[in-house]
Scaffold this motif. Structure first.
Motif, mmCIF file in Angstrom:
data_model
loop_
_atom_site.group_PDB
_atom_site.id
_atom_site.type_symbol
_atom_site.label_atom_id
_atom_site.label_comp_id
_atom_site.label_asym_id
_atom_site.label_seq_id
_atom_site.Cartn_x
_atom_site.Cartn_y
_atom_site.Cartn_z
ATOM 1 N N MET A 9 6.742 0.704 -12.782
ATOM 2 C CA MET A 9 7.565 0.289 -11.313
ATOM 3 C C MET A 9 8.601 1.191 -11.124
ATOM 4 S SD MET A 9 10.483 -1.076 -10.289
ATOM 5 C CE MET A 9 11.090 -2.090 -11.692
ATOM 6 N N LEU A 10 9.498 1.549 -12.238
ATOM 7 C CA LEU A 10 10.598 2.559 -12.084
ATOM 8 C C LEU A 10 10.096 3.873 -11.819
ATOM 9 C CD1 LEU A 10 12.667 1.197 -14.999
ATOM 10 C CD2 LEU A 10 13.304 1.057 -12.801
ATOM 11 N N ALA A 11 8.949 4.519 -12.107
ATOM 12 C CA ALA A 11 8.540 5.622 -12.017
ATOM 13 C C ALA A 11 8.022 5.658 -10.471
ATOM 14 C CB ALA A 11 7.278 5.913 -12.648
ATOM 15 N N ASP A 12 7.055 4.673 -9.975
ATOM 16 C CA ASP A 12 6.613 4.675 -8.597
ATOM 17 C C ASP A 12 7.943 4.466 -7.764
ATOM 18 O OD1 ASP A 12 3.926 4.601 -9.467
ATOM 19 O OD2 ASP A 12 3.893 2.346 -9.353
ATOM 20 N N GLN A 13 8.816 3.897 -7.959
ATOM 21 C CA GLN A 13 10.075 3.811 -6.982
ATOM 22 C C GLN A 13 10.799 5.192 -7.094
ATOM 23 O OE1 GLN A 13 11.085 1.435 -5.018
ATOM 24 N NE2 GLN A 13 12.881 2.558 -4.591
ATOM 25 N N ARG A 14 10.856 5.764 -8.129
ATOM 26 C CA ARG A 14 11.485 7.156 -8.052
ATOM 27 C C ARG A 14 10.640 8.181 -7.220
ATOM 28 N NH1 ARG A 14 12.898 5.693 -13.811
ATOM 29 N NH2 ARG A 14 15.039 5.417 -13.832
ATOM 30 N N ARG A 15 9.347 7.995 -7.188
ATOM 31 C CA ARG A 15 8.636 8.791 -6.478
ATOM 32 C C ARG A 15 8.241 8.267 -5.140
ATOM 33 N NH1 ARG A 15 5.432 8.786 -11.431
ATOM 34 N NH2 ARG A 15 3.994 7.385 -10.611
ATOM 35 N N GLY A 16 8.832 7.270 -4.789
ATOM 36 C CA GLY A 16 8.695 6.579 -3.386
ATOM 37 C C GLY A 16 7.256 6.193 -3.023
ATOM 38 N N LYS A 17 6.723 5.641 -4.094
ATOM 39 C CA LYS A 17 5.137 5.349 -4.130
ATOM 40 C C LYS A 17 4.982 3.851 -4.301
ATOM 41 C CE LYS A 17 2.061 7.586 -6.026
ATOM 42 N NZ LYS A 17 1.277 8.300 -7.161
ATOM 43 N N GLN A 18 6.048 2.878 -4.073
ATOM 44 C CA GLN A 18 5.836 1.324 -4.028
ATOM 45 C C GLN A 18 5.042 0.789 -3.026
ATOM 46 O OE1 GLN A 18 6.717 -1.069 -6.087
ATOM 47 N NE2 GLN A 18 8.006 0.235 -7.433
ATOM 48 N N PRO A 19 4.026 0.079 -3.642
ATOM 49 C CA PRO A 19 3.147 -0.418 -2.688
ATOM 50 C C PRO A 19 3.484 -1.742 -2.096
ATOM 51 C CG PRO A 19 2.380 -1.002 -5.051
ATOM 52 C CD PRO A 19 3.733 0.099 -4.908
ATOM 53 N N ASP A 20 4.814 -2.489 -2.541
ATOM 54 C CA ASP A 20 5.181 -3.566 -2.077
ATOM 55 C C ASP A 20 6.336 -3.386 -1.345
ATOM 56 O OD1 ASP A 20 6.303 -5.998 -1.408
ATOM 57 O OD2 ASP A 20 6.112 -6.893 -3.484
ATOM 58 N N GLY A 21 6.342 -3.371 0.053
ATOM 59 C CA GLY A 21 7.557 -2.871 0.806
ATOM 60 C C GLY A 21 8.622 -3.878 1.066
ATOM 61 N N TRP A 22 8.209 -5.177 0.530
ATOM 62 C CA TRP A 22 9.252 -6.555 0.676
ATOM 63 C C TRP A 22 10.528 -6.058 0.282
ATOM 64 C CZ3 TRP A 22 7.155 -10.995 2.668
ATOM 65 C CH2 TRP A 22 7.978 -12.193 2.565
#
Length: 226
Positions: A201-214
């Protein structure tokens, strides 16, 4: 009044979250949304969040709590309407008590008297409650909500709410260690996410790839995590 209103908000917010996470839940719905509303929403909004809010409002507006619970039953295969029928029937009567307090200045309505003649025999009488009844209302709300929540998490939400809260802790409070995030979550809920889940989750957030936009407001997060 607060107990009943909070429970109603819980039902609406849970349904919105379920539809947001799994829009296919309404794939067979014949609900109609005007093209004008879609045209206004598409350029500016998180369309998934907009759709979830719109459908939730249309499904639940002016519905009884029993009808709301029935709708959630369908989406998360909860079976609560059947297994907790007596509790929900009692809760529905307390909802009528709440309506009497709000809409008639604490006078028993004919609807309440008809539904619960043993407790409120005459329409027009003052609504008088005792402390143990307030405790009962609180107990019922938690009991029904917990039963619904267990099924919602197991069938649709899975780990995603935990990861959402962890992400907001990272964004808003700068907590970037997976172990610390897991320990913080453990203070408010039963944790199923692993350290590997949190690191991803942290890696995805840093790359701007979060699938959950809530997103959670600062107030929302503070209400969940001290």
């Amino acid at each position: 009044m607060s107990f009943v209103t909070a429970f109603e908000c819980y039902l609406a917010e849970l349904l919105e979250r379920l539809i947001y996470l799994k829009p296919s839940l309404v794939a067979d719905s014949d609900l109609q949304i005007p093209a004008k509303d879609l045209a206004e929403a598409v350029p500016t909004a998180d369309i998934k969040r907009w759709l979830a809010a719109k459908v939730t409002d249309k499904y639940l507006r002016n519905k009884t709590h029993a009808a709301m619970i029935s709708r959630l039953d369908t989406f998360c295969k909860a079976g609560v309407s059947k297994s907790m029928a007596a509790d929900i029937e009692e809760w529905s009567r307390w909802s009528l008590v709440r309506n009497s307090i709000v809409h008639t200045s604490r006078q028993v309505t004919p609807e309440l008297s008809k539904s619960w003649a043993a407790r409120f025999p005459a329409a027009g009488d003052p609504v008088v409650l005792v402390n143990k009844e307030l405790a009962r209302i609180h107990h019922l709300a938690l009991k029904i909500a917990e039963a619904i929540d267990v099924r919602a998490v197991s069938t649709v939400i899975h780990k995603r709410d935990e990861l959402l809260i962890a992400r907001e802790l990272f964004i808003q409070r700068g907590i970037s260690e997976a172990n610390v995030l897991k320990a913080t979550l453990g203070g408010v809920m039963r944790v199923t996410v692993t350290r590997i889940d949190l690191q991803k989750m942290l890696a995805d957030q840093r790359r701007g790839k979060q699938p959950d936009g809530w997103a959670l407001s600062m107030r929302d997060l503070a209400n969940m995590v001290a």
